[in-house]
Design a protein around this motif. Structure first.
Motif, mmCIF file in Angstrom:
data_model
loop_
_atom_site.group_PDB
_atom_site.id
_atom_site.type_symbol
_atom_site.label_atom_id
_atom_site.label_comp_id
_atom_site.label_asym_id
_atom_site.label_seq_id
_atom_site.Cartn_x
_atom_site.Cartn_y
_atom_site.Cartn_z
ATOM 1 N N ASN A 297 12.300 24.521 -6.047
ATOM 2 C CA ASN A 297 12.711 24.786 -4.707
ATOM 3 C C ASN A 297 13.517 23.452 -4.090
ATOM 4 O O ASN A 297 13.716 23.558 -3.002
ATOM 5 N N GLY A 298 13.947 22.712 -5.198
ATOM 6 C CA GLY A 298 14.782 21.601 -4.617
ATOM 7 C C GLY A 298 13.932 20.343 -4.015
ATOM 8 O O GLY A 298 14.670 19.282 -3.847
ATOM 9 N N SER A 299 12.742 20.551 -3.921
ATOM 10 C CA SER A 299 12.104 19.191 -3.284
ATOM 11 C C SER A 299 11.740 18.104 -4.305
ATOM 12 O O SER A 299 11.873 18.792 -5.559
ATOM 13 N N THR A 300 11.613 16.990 -3.832
ATOM 14 C CA THR A 300 11.495 15.831 -4.743
ATOM 15 C C THR A 300 10.049 15.674 -5.385
ATOM 16 O O THR A 300 9.130 16.437 -4.858
ATOM 17 N N THR A 301 9.774 14.918 -6.149
ATOM 18 C CA THR A 301 8.363 14.798 -6.844
ATOM 19 C C THR A 301 7.838 13.370 -6.545
ATOM 20 O O THR A 301 8.616 12.519 -6.212
ATOM 21 N N TYR A 302 6.607 13.439 -6.975
ATOM 22 C CA TYR A 302 6.037 12.025 -6.816
ATOM 23 C C TYR A 302 6.624 10.930 -7.718
ATOM 24 O O TYR A 302 7.002 9.872 -7.479
ATOM 25 N N ASP B 150 13.599 17.499 7.223
ATOM 26 C CA ASP B 150 14.756 17.298 7.964
ATOM 27 C C ASP B 150 14.486 16.836 9.325
ATOM 28 O O ASP B 150 15.290 16.668 10.101
ATOM 29 N N LYS B 151 13.461 16.169 9.394
ATOM 30 C CA LYS B 151 13.010 15.489 10.448
ATOM 31 C C LYS B 151 12.744 16.094 11.763
ATOM 32 O O LYS B 151 13.192 15.820 12.945
ATOM 33 N N ASP B 152 12.550 17.377 11.678
ATOM 34 C CA ASP B 152 12.006 18.294 12.729
ATOM 35 C C ASP B 152 10.906 17.599 13.698
ATOM 36 O O ASP B 152 10.053 17.109 13.065
ATOM 37 N N ASN C 248 0.961 -1.218 -0.027
ATOM 38 C CA ASN C 248 -0.171 -0.041 -0.017
ATOM 39 C C ASN C 248 0.952 1.153 0.192
ATOM 40 O O ASN C 248 1.312 1.759 1.265
ATOM 41 N N HIS C 249 1.142 1.803 -1.113
ATOM 42 C CA HIS C 249 2.180 2.925 -1.334
ATOM 43 C C HIS C 249 1.352 4.310 -0.994
ATOM 44 O O HIS C 249 0.895 4.787 -1.786
ATOM 45 N N LEU C 250 1.206 4.374 0.499
ATOM 46 C CA LEU C 250 0.443 5.507 0.982
ATOM 47 C C LEU C 250 0.975 6.874 0.374
ATOM 48 O O LEU C 250 2.077 7.129 0.268
ATOM 49 N N GLY C 251 -0.024 7.767 0.090
ATOM 50 C CA GLY C 251 0.594 9.052 -0.376
ATOM 51 C C GLY C 251 0.413 9.681 0.724
ATOM 52 O O GLY C 251 -0.494 10.646 1.376
ATOM 53 N N ASP C 252 1.721 9.779 1.171
ATOM 54 C CA ASP C 252 1.831 10.547 2.728
ATOM 55 C C ASP C 252 2.989 11.548 2.784
ATOM 56 O O ASP C 252 3.613 11.669 3.680
ATOM 57 N N TYR C 253 3.310 11.967 1.465
ATOM 58 C CA TYR C 253 4.439 12.881 1.633
ATOM 59 C C TYR C 253 4.078 13.962 0.512
ATOM 60 O O TYR C 253 3.279 13.767 -0.363
ATOM 61 N N GLY C 254 4.784 15.223 0.569
ATOM 62 C CA GLY C 254 4.623 16.023 -0.450
ATOM 63 C C GLY C 254 4.318 17.664 0.104
ATOM 64 O O GLY C 254 4.007 17.441 1.485
ATOM 65 N N THR C 255 4.652 18.415 -0.721
ATOM 66 C CA THR C 255 4.275 19.923 0.024
ATOM 67 C C THR C 255 3.274 20.067 0.431
ATOM 68 O O THR C 255 2.960 20.927 1.586
ATOM 69 N N GLN C 256 1.995 19.443 0.501
ATOM 70 C CA GLN C 256 0.817 19.768 0.931
ATOM 71 C C GLN C 256 0.973 19.494 2.364
ATOM 72 O O GLN C 256 -0.065 19.980 3.122
ATOM 73 N N GLU D 227 4.797 31.062 2.828
ATOM 74 C CA GLU D 227 6.305 30.806 2.714
ATOM 75 C C GLU D 227 6.489 29.844 4.095
ATOM 76 O O GLU D 227 7.305 28.965 4.243
ATOM 77 N N ALA D 228 5.693 29.954 5.093
ATOM 78 C CA ALA D 228 5.655 29.400 6.372
ATOM 79 C C ALA D 228 5.325 27.898 6.060
ATOM 80 O O ALA D 228 6.162 27.147 6.559
ATOM 81 N N CYS D 229 4.454 27.590 5.086
ATOM 82 C CA CYS D 229 3.969 26.059 4.742
ATOM 83 C C CYS D 229 5.416 25.584 4.187
ATOM 84 O O CYS D 229 5.650 24.423 4.561
ATOM 85 N N ARG D 230 5.803 26.136 3.150
ATOM 86 C CA ARG D 230 7.230 25.706 2.354
ATOM 87 C C ARG D 230 8.083 25.354 3.651
ATOM 88 O O ARG D 230 8.856 24.409 3.348
ATOM 89 N N ASP D 231 8.191 26.246 4.584
ATOM 90 C CA ASP D 231 9.472 25.873 5.753
ATOM 91 C C ASP D 231 9.340 24.769 6.391
ATOM 92 O O ASP D 231 9.781 24.062 6.758
ATOM 93 N N ASN D 232 7.744 24.522 6.714
ATOM 94 C CA ASN D 232 7.253 23.351 7.477
ATOM 95 C C ASN D 232 7.697 22.172 6.524
ATOM 96 O O ASN D 232 8.171 21.235 7.185
#
Ligand code: ARG
Length: 569
Positions: free
Chosen positions: A303-308, A221-223, A158-166, A210-215
């Protein structure tokens, strides 16, 4: 089990210059039963032999020697050589095999030693589980069972969609208004509300965005805070999804979703960099696929982040290394055809053996349409899966209250039938076809439906119960089943294993669904024309054994679809 096609092919091969395997591939099962059980189209040889098919057939007929005990009769019709199997041998063959293998009848070991990874269901967390995910779940689950039945070792993911900028946005919304929402009680609905609200705010206020991107960056970074909130979203969503999986009785071997690959993508990017094909494009980095007539595959956003896609590439690497798959299949709607084409193409650039990259298969399926139009979760016209399943159960209960009010254990049985109806409806048509969702049709106990199969199954069950025994095979006189209606059933039973193999080859569970309907209908006409419990013990035993065989195959087949059978209804 005696393989008649095989025997015929071997005998023909002795007479002509063609190997038995090829001949076997040409042999057909005529739809018109008057044309025999197997038919060899002689025009396949006409060119090579420079003779008319009719003549080849006539000559072959004289030469081919098959024991009468196996093939009763050979006939020539228009260039076809038609073979009629000895019916009593056929009955014997089928019933002995069923007696031997019981619920494993039709299974095989063609997949022994082979690993197959099945990526299915894969909903997105904090979002409603929609009807497309239901299809993926049901078709994937069935393909899992079918492959297992053929001896493959399956890994269900089950390849959950649990990642991404949202998730950066969701974290921000939660931080601001989390305590205003009943997230624990109703996680997905409430998180959806938060998501809509924060999204609107982002549109008004750049600093929020901006704050969202930062999150999201912090999450990568595993904050600690971001991780804990994200974990909460994931767990609550999974708990909600689990209710649907429980209803459907679907299980996974792995819940490694997209986030699992968050630390495994650098390797992908590095591998791609080495090929020199990872190129900048408007601030992002892409693999150009123009020579494959496809748009570029984006690997890294501006912005350097990865994709689906990058996460899917990392998953391919991981699955190859950890599961050593012979095949990896993916189930999504046809909306993702391009995505997988691109990903599979880019996968060839990874440092990975070709035996993996050439065995990636996307299996698309059609949409589910309401009689009134598209079933959408986007335009507010939300259909909740859990409610849909519950509604099916409730409708069945209503039908049963009217038909059989005193039935014991009604709740449980209504659940088996209601869920079975939805599952069967999902599998009854070739998967690429759009599916029309129509309550009356899918719950029709006399239609081509799950409830109909269950009804016939229950019939077989109650006949056996009434008789009080299943005869042992040596008591059965095969000659008693040497009549048209019984033989039609026997022939259908005989082909079960082939149908299962075809369903696996084509990734089409519907072949089994249709097969079962045909079997049920054949049995129904047998049963309408013939009393099963009769004075004559010899007749009764033969018919009872046939009933038992039908029951066994109906049950085995429906298991492969992921549908349960009630004992009563
Ligand atoms: N989560 C995706 C969606 O809902 C489906 C994922 C399919 N599997 C995959 N490996 N990409 O559309």
């Amino acid at each position: 089990m005696t393989n008649f096609k095989n025997i015929i092919a071997e005998k023909i091969a002795k007479q002509i210059d063609m190997d038995a395997k090829t001949i076997e591939g040409y042999i057909e099962v005529p739809t018109n039963k008057a044309m025999g059980d197997y038919s060899f189209p002689c025009f396949k040889l006409a060119k090579e032999l420079r003779k008319a098919p009719q003549m080849i057939a006539t000559e072959l007929k004289e030469k081919v020697e098959i024991d009468e005990k196996i093939i009763e009769k050979v006939e020539v019709v228009n260039g076809y050589l038609n073979f009629f199997v000895n019916p009593v041998l056929l009955v014997k063959t089928v019933l002995e095999e069923i007696d031997n293998k019981k619920e494993c009848y039709g299974s095989s070991n063609i997949g022994a030693g082979k690993n197959i990874v099945i990526d299915y269901s894969s909903p997105n967390i904090a979002k409603p589980f929609h009807i497309g995910h239901l299809r993926s779940t049901v078709i994937g689950n069935s393909l899992y069972k079918i492959h297992q039945f053929l001896g493959y070792l399956c890994v269900g993911i089950n390849h959950l969609g649990d990642y991404g900028t949202q998730f950066g946005k969701l974290i921000e919304g939660y931080k601001r208004w989390g305590n205003e929402y009943q997230i624990e009680e109703n996680p997905i609905d409430e998180l959806t509300k938060i998501y809509i609200r924060i999204n609107n705010l982002c549109k008004e206020d750049e600093s929020v965005l901006e704050a969202c991107r930062d999150n999201f960056k912090k999450l990568e970074d595993k904050d600690e805070y971001c991780m804990s909130v994200w974990n909460k979203f994931r767990e609550l969503s999974l708990k909600e999804f689990q209710r649907i999986y429980d209803l459907l009785d679907v299980h996974f071997d792995s819940l490694n979703g997209e986030a699992f690959y968050s630390d495994k993508m650098t390797e992908v990017v590095e591998m791609l960099e080495k090929t020199g094909k990872l190129v900048p494009s408007e601030g992002a980095r892409v693999i150009d696929l123009e020579d494959k007539q496809m748009p570029p595959c984006m690997i890294e956003k501006t912005n350097g982040s990865t994709t689906y896609a990058t996460r899917d590439l990392a998953a391919i690497l991981y699955r190859a290394r950890n599961y050593d798959f012979d095949k990896a299949i993916y189930l999504t709607s046809y909306e993702q055809i391009l995505h997988f084409k691109q990903v599979f193409e880019v996968a060839k650039l990874l440092d990975l053996d070709e035996r993996y990259t050439s065995n990636l298969v996307h299996i698309p399926f059609g949409m589910v349409l309401l009689k009134t139009g598209k079933m959408s979760t986007r335009e507010g016209n939300v259909i909740k899966l859990e409610e849909l399943l519950q509604e099916s159960v409730a409708r069945v209960k209503e039908i049963m209250d009217a038909k059989n009010p005193d039935l014991e254990n009604k709740e449980k049985i209504a659940e088996i039938i209601g869920i079975g109806a939805v599952v069967f409806n999902d599998l009854y048509n070739s998967r690429v076809k759009d599916e029309i969702f129509d309550w009356d049709e899918m719950l029709n106990f006399n239609g081509e439906t799950g409830p109909y199969l269950q009804y016939i199954y229950v019939r077989t069950n109650s006949i056996l119960q009434k008789a009080g025994y299943v005869p042992s095979l040596p008591e059965v006189d095969f000659e008693e089943l040497n009549n048209k209606v019984a033989l039609d059933i026997i022939k259908q039973l005989y082909s079960f294993g082939d149908v299962v193999k075809q369903a696996a080859e084509k990734y089409e569970p519907y072949l089994i669904a249709r097969y079962l309907i045909d079997l049920a209908q054949l049995f129904s006409s047998f049963y309408n024309d013939n009393k099963i419990i009769v004075e004559d013990k010899k007749v009764q035993d033969a018919r009872l054994y046939l009933t038992y065989s039908v029951k066994t195959v109906l049950e085995a087949g429906s298991k492969l679809l992921g549908m349960k059978m009630p004992e009563r209804m």
